[in-house]
Design a protein around this motif. Structure first.
Motif, short mmCIF file in Angstrom:
data_model
loop_
_atom_site.label_atom_id
_atom_site.label_comp_id
_atom_site.label_asym_id
_atom_site.label_seq_id
_atom_site.Cartn_x
_atom_site.Cartn_y
_atom_site.Cartn_z
N UNK A 43 0.80 -1.22 0.00
CA UNK A 43 0.00 0.00 0.00
C UNK A 43 0.83 1.27 0.00
N UNK A 44 2.02 1.21 0.56
CA UNK A 44 2.86 2.41 0.60
C UNK A 44 3.32 2.84 -0.79
N UNK A 52 2.29 14.79 2.37
CA UNK A 52 2.48 13.63 3.23
C UNK A 52 3.86 13.02 3.01
N UNK A 53 4.27 12.88 1.76
CA UNK A 53 5.57 12.26 1.49
C UNK A 53 6.71 13.14 1.97
N UNK A 59 10.40 12.74 8.86
CA UNK A 59 10.24 11.82 9.99
C UNK A 59 11.19 10.64 9.84
N UNK A 60 11.30 10.12 8.62
CA UNK A 60 12.23 9.02 8.35
C UNK A 60 13.68 9.41 8.57
#
Length: 106
Positions: A43-44, A52-53, A59-60
């Protein structure tokens, strides 16, 4: 994978023993957990480009920085305790052998 393990960590909050009903979810149901992880991974790939990305990228990056920092601290702690153990063995017994081992490893 981060979302999968975040979900499970949130489900396991305040689980004190393996007798808790939520502990059975953690210790079992492997087919469903593997299917959920595979579904989240597939799904990703269908998330469209957008804000969002970009947010997820930062965040990553923060998570990766923390992971590398923790691994570095653990590696240094392991090397330090290993060195203390070998120095102690050098002082107690056959120091020539332990000096040779320390020289070869380093």
């Amino acid at each position: 994978m981060a979302m999968f393990f975040l979900l499970f960590s949130l489900l396991m909050i305040k689980v004190k023993s393996s007798q808790d009903p939520r502990a059975a979810l953690h210790n079992g149901f492997w087919f469903f957990k593997c299917a959920a992880a595979l579904g989240i991974t597939i799904g990703s790939f269908f998330i469209s480009e957008g804000p969002f990305t970009t947010v997820w990228f930062y965040i990553g990056m923060a998570g990766a920085f923390c992971f590398i920092l923790i691994q570095l601290v653990l590696l240094i702690d392991f090397a330090h305790s290993w060195n203390e153990s070998w120095v102690e063995k050098m002082e107690e017994g056959n120091s020539r052998c332990w000096y040779a081992v320390a020289f070869i490893v380093q």
